[in-house]
Write an enzyme that holds these catalytic residues in place. Structure first.
Site, PDB file in Angstrom:
ATOM      1  N   LYS A   1       7.525 -12.926   1.012  1.00  0.00           N
ATOM      2  CA  LYS A   1       7.188 -13.315  -0.182  1.00  0.00           C
ATOM      3  C   LYS A   1       8.190 -13.201  -1.134  1.00  0.00           C
ATOM      4  O   LYS A   1       8.572 -13.958  -2.021  1.00  0.00           O
ATOM      5  CB  LYS A   1       5.913 -12.685  -0.621  1.00  0.00           C
ATOM      6  CG  LYS A   1       4.691 -13.163   0.042  1.00  0.00           C
ATOM      7  CD  LYS A   1       3.416 -12.294  -0.169  1.00  0.00           C
ATOM      8  CE  LYS A   1       2.613 -12.477   1.002  1.00  0.00           C
ATOM      9  NZ  LYS A   1       1.504 -11.479   1.101  1.00  0.00           N
TER      10      LYS A   1
ATOM     11  N   LYS B   1       5.763   3.923   4.668  1.00  0.00           N
ATOM     12  CA  LYS B   1       6.453   2.884   3.911  1.00  0.00           C
ATOM     13  C   LYS B   1       7.658   3.466   2.924  1.00  0.00           C
ATOM     14  O   LYS B   1       8.471   2.825   2.245  1.00  0.00           O
ATOM     15  CB  LYS B   1       5.235   2.390   3.025  1.00  0.00           C
ATOM     16  CG  LYS B   1       4.413   1.472   3.937  1.00  0.00           C
ATOM     17  CD  LYS B   1       3.410   0.740   3.215  1.00  0.00           C
ATOM     18  CE  LYS B   1       2.220   0.108   3.849  1.00  0.00           C
ATOM     19  NZ  LYS B   1       2.782  -1.186   4.617  1.00  0.00           N
TER      20      LYS B   1
ATOM     21  N   ARG C   1       0.962  -1.127  -0.104  1.00  0.00           N
ATOM     22  CA  ARG C   1      -0.004  -0.032   0.304  1.00  0.00           C
ATOM     23  C   ARG C   1       0.691   1.367  -0.038  1.00  0.00           C
ATOM     24  O   ARG C   1       2.154   1.328   0.523  1.00  0.00           O
ATOM     25  CB  ARG C   1      -0.968   0.071   1.278  1.00  0.00           C
ATOM     26  CG  ARG C   1      -2.153  -0.860   1.142  1.00  0.00           C
ATOM     27  CD  ARG C   1      -2.975  -0.338  -0.086  1.00  0.00           C
ATOM     28  NE  ARG C   1      -3.840   0.799   0.371  1.00  0.00           N
ATOM     29  CZ  ARG C   1      -5.082   0.712   0.718  1.00  0.00           C
ATOM     30  NH1 ARG C   1      -5.676  -0.194   0.502  1.00  0.00           N
ATOM     31  NH2 ARG C   1      -5.549   1.980   0.769  1.00  0.00           N
TER      32      ARG C   1
ATOM     33  N   THR D   1       4.515  -8.431   5.163  1.00  0.00           N
ATOM     34  CA  THR D   1       4.583  -9.788   4.927  1.00  0.00           C
ATOM     35  C   THR D   1       4.846  -9.905   3.394  1.00  0.00           C
ATOM     36  O   THR D   1       5.465 -11.097   2.823  1.00  0.00           O
ATOM     37  CB  THR D   1       3.056 -10.366   5.136  1.00  0.00           C
ATOM     38  OG1 THR D   1       2.204  -9.582   4.734  1.00  0.00           O
ATOM     39  CG2 THR D   1       2.611 -10.448   6.659  1.00  0.00           C
TER      40      THR D   1
END
Ligand code: 26W
Length: 809
Positions: A657, A551, A546, A653
């Site tokens: 990945k 971030k 997002r 998360t």
């Protein structure tokens, strides 16, 4: 335990569905009909499996976990379900006869985007892991008619379109007319002592909405269990508007009728930011009330005595959004089953557990008390009583400490604080990564940690790794099987065996070849979707998540600008070509986030206009990033950007990945990055920037971004470039944000971390050019060390340490 479904059975199933729903034979059927028939067939197989499992659950009096969450970001399900059932080949063979491939059918499935980001995807991963571990589980959420909006970039700017997922998605849903409950809103509550000494609660003039269940079956990998995801749809009550109607208030009757419908129309697109809208509060109560009523009625039906509830039901609150479940459980125990307050409270707190997913102040939910009172009057009075008892307890424990008690109270200054309700009403509170769980004890929940330290624990997040490794990256999976066997498919910790191959040149070059294949696949995908031309030999450096200031997509952009300016000064500069890939949606009302998207797109456009520079530097903004895109993107990425300001990202998360697909992480010591570094070793991860405690110190002493500006000619050059602009558009607002913004310039400290970030980026590029073998080794070690970050492991920890839940085998 693999299913034993045969080709013949599948053929019969699919044929039956086609005949029954479309009146066609397999040869007459079109692709869409075949897709739906296949989905319904898989659904039937899972429903049957679930029935067997349910029976066993009941006879063994097995405890079950109920996972309440406003979001489940499922993505597609067909491929995953067939894979988990080990039935892919069987279906493939049947479809062979119909002239269509499974891959074609997969493409027809829309993403179920019933979530925003990390929280929702985690919930989806957990349903998979619960089924895989043979844990009895039920997830509860809402059957949003529109999931997260579709993103379209128009002239560099994000626009939003409705996500109409149901036409293609609803074949997974089974309507349960037998599971329907009434949820009451508004009106007044009248209390009356009946002659038998019982307090009767009557609702006057309430608006009643019916909650109807739609079930979706989620399969585990080769297991006996099937998780049920129960989604509530709001339905106007048949007779609810009749009173108004008969009084001649036709218009009001119709409006109220629509009111009910609107409850489950759309998912709120805000991630990590509350907006205090009344409809959102109603959605939350609707979820809580329907789910708790369902839990209680199922429990009574199966086992009778509600005093056993904590032994047989673990109720999990995924963040504070379903916190009203605590008050709703109290309401039912007291109002409907006449429990005494203290007994009801003991049952409630022993049943409920809460996970915190964020420390951002703007994400902490508080509701205006009068809104709560108007919307859910009975819940309001119960929360008031919980708060009264809490304050009493606190007063005894911390006499005279007014400030502390007021911070810890559930209602303060006419606001209801959902986090405090969640902590007080639960027997367990956890963060989602080691660092995060420490931070909540020192910050948001410091007072509560002093009060009830035994409640606090950590469960580090994990992912449904089979989706991103085995399904999304069969090439890498095959290599792993060749090297270490297929044990890792059921036990992620076996990936560690891959480390033995770190000096095996043939494995290392195979790893490189596989990455090249996945990069080519992504390049084709990006060309097809958006017409982007990407050099598959360039380094693929990805930030997909997002869009949020914390971030720091902006920090990434600053470094891109820096490289671009270098190249403009010296187009012949000898650097490794690099493609920066972005995928991110911004909340529609989050203007700073939208500005950052625009900046990235304008930089991207300008660079594309200069052919020579573009050969070395490419920026692509992928539109409408979602779960399905991530399955193409993660396997293709070589660098994973995990660059949040330390202390702000609870876990992440996506980082996991990328790691399992062999990307090298550039990141701050934040969230689960910390544990990734521990698992893989500091020399195999590229950490930069200020640490969480340093960030706190700088913040306390007064952060001034201009210090960094003054010290760095590169930063000065970048700020200047922002003011001049890109592709004919000045971004002086962004320059101001970084340098002079108020109340604080550069609140997420991009300037403070820039130099260290940019240096680490250069190290990565150098390594790629000068020592590709070592690069591949690091990639291999990351894959080998990723086993810990499996949802299977997280779920085992929740089951053992929080839910007291046993697998049912
Ligand atoms: C009410 C508005 C709102 C909506 C969503 C507030 C907060 C949220 C979520 C809790 C935000 C979220 O998704 N948090 C993310 O949760 C992931 C799963 O634990 C973590 O990996 C991410 O770090 C965290 O940002």
């Amino acid at each position: 335990m693999a299913t034993t479904i045969t080709e013949k059975e599948v053929r019969e199933l699919v044929k039956g569905k086609l005949a029954r729903y479309y009146g066609v034979s397999p040869v007459e059927a079109n692709r869409d009909q075949i897709y739906k028939a296949v989905v319904m067939s898989v659904r039937d197989i899972l429903l049957q499996k679930r029935q067997v499992f349910s029976k066993k659950m009941k006879t063994k009096r097995a405890k079950r976990v109920y996972y309440l969450c406003m979001e489940f970001l499922l993505g597609r399900s067909l491929k995953n379900s067939l894979y988990n059932l080990s039935a892919t080949e069987t279906f493939e063979k049947v479809l062979d006869g119909y002239g269509v491939t499974l891959d074609e059918l997969y493409e027809l499935e829309p993403d179920a985007g019933l979530g925003n980001g990390g929280l929702g995807r985690l919930a989806a991963c957990f349903m998979d892991a619960l089924a895989t571990g043979n844990y009895p589980a039920m997830g509860y959420s809402l059957r949003y008619e529109y999931g997260l909006f579709k993103q379209k970039i128009v002239d560099g700017w994000q626009t939003e379109l409705p996500d109409v997922w149901l036409p293609g998605g609803e074949a997974w849903l089974t309507q349960r007319s037998d599971k329907s409950y009434i949820v009451r809103f508004g009106g007044r509550v009248e209390e009356k002592w009946a002659e038998n000494g019982i307090l009767e609660i009557n609702y006057v003039d309430s608006q009643d909405v019916e909650a109807v269940a739609y079930d979706m079956m989620i399969s585990g990998k080769d297991s006996e269990a099937v998780s049920v995801l129960r989604l509530w749809k709001a339905k106007p009550m048949q007779d609810f508007n009749m009173k108004l109607f008969s009084q001649g208030d036709y218009y009001q009757a119709m409006v109220e009728d629509n009111d009910a419908d609107v409850l489950t129309k759309v998912l709120y697109p805000a991630d990590n930011h509350v907006n205090g809208k009344a409809l959102r509060l109603k959605q939350q109560y609707f979820l809580c009330s329907a789910s708790i009523q369902n839990i209680i009625s199922d429990h009574r039906h199966r086992y009778g005595d509600l005093s056993d509830l904590p032994k047989l039901a673990a109720i999990h609150l995924n963040d504070t959004h379903p916190a009203m479940a605590i008050a709703e459980l109290m309401r039912i125990l007291i109002d409907e089953y006449y429990y005494k307050w203290d007994d009801a409270w003991a049952i409630t707190t022993a049943s409920c557990a809460y996970t915190n997913h964020t420390v951002l102040a703007e994400a902490l939910e508080t509701w205006q008390e009068d809104l709560v009172e108007r919307t859910v009057p009975r819940i309001h009075s119960i929360i008031k009583e919980i708060n009264r008892k809490l304050c009493e307890e606190l007063w005894n424990r911390f006499p005279g400490e007014w400030a502390k008690i007021s911070r810890m109270s559930i209602i303060e200054h006419d606001r209801v604080k959902m986090a405090n309700l969640s902590v007080y009403g639960s027997h367990s509170v956890n963060g989602v990564a080691a660092l995060h769980s420490e931070i909540i004890k020192k910050s948001v929940f410091k007072d509560y940690y002093d009060f009830t330290p035994y409640k606090f624990t950590n469960v580090t997040n994990g992912i449904a790794y089979r989706r991103w490794l085995c399904q999304a990256n069969p090439e890498l999976t095959n290599l792993l099987v060749e090297c270490i066997g297929d044990g890792f498919v059921h036990d992620s910790m076996k990936l560690a065996d891959f480390k033995k191959f770190e000096d095996d040149d043939s494995v290392l070059s195979k790893l490189e070849e596989i990455k090249a294949i996945k990069k080519q696949q992504f390049a084709d995908y990006a060309y097809k979707k958006q017409g982007f031309v990407i050099d598959p030999k360039s380094i693929f450096d990805t930030q997909a998540k997002r869009l949020h200031e914390y971030k720091r997509q902006l920090l990434n952009a600053l470094n891109i600008i820096d490289t671009y300016l270098d190249l403009r000064d010296n187009p012949d500069m000898d650097i490794q070509p690099k493609t920066y890939i972005f995928g991110a949606k911004a909340a529609p009302g989050y203007s700073m986030a939208k500005q950052i998207i625009k900046l990235i797109n304008f930089i991207s456009e300008e660079i594309r206009k200069d052919k020579k520079i573009n050969e070395k530097l490419n920026v692509v903004y992928m539109e409408d990033y979602n779960v399905t895109m991530s399955e193409v993107l993660m396997p293709a990425s070589e660098i994973s950007e995990q660059i949040s300001l330390a202390g702000k990202e609870a876990s992440g998360t996506g980082n996991m990945k990328f790691m399992i697909n062999g990307a090298l992480t550039i990141g701050t010591l934040d969230g689960a990055n910390v544990e990734m570094a521990q698992a893989v070793g500091d020399e195999n991860i590229f950490i930069f920037g200020h640490k969480a405690n340093e960030v706190d110190d700088i913040w306390r002493s007064g952060y001034s971004s201009s210090t960094y500006y003054n010290e760095s000619p590169r930063l000065r050059r970048i700020i200047e470039a922002l003011i001049i602009g890109f592709n004919g558009q000045s971004f002086s607002d962004m320059a101001n944000y970084l340098l002079t913004g108020s109340p604080v310039a550069d609140p997420y400290m991009c300037m403070a971390d820039f130099t260290s970030y940019s240096k680490t980026q250069r190290e990565l590029s150098d390594l790629y050019v000068n020592d590709k073998r070592r690069w591949n080794q690091i990639s291999l070690r990351n894959i080998a060390a990723s086993g810990y970050f499996a949802a299977d492991r997280s779920i085992k920890e929740y089951a053992e340490n929080i839910w007291n839940l046993k697998p049912l085998k």
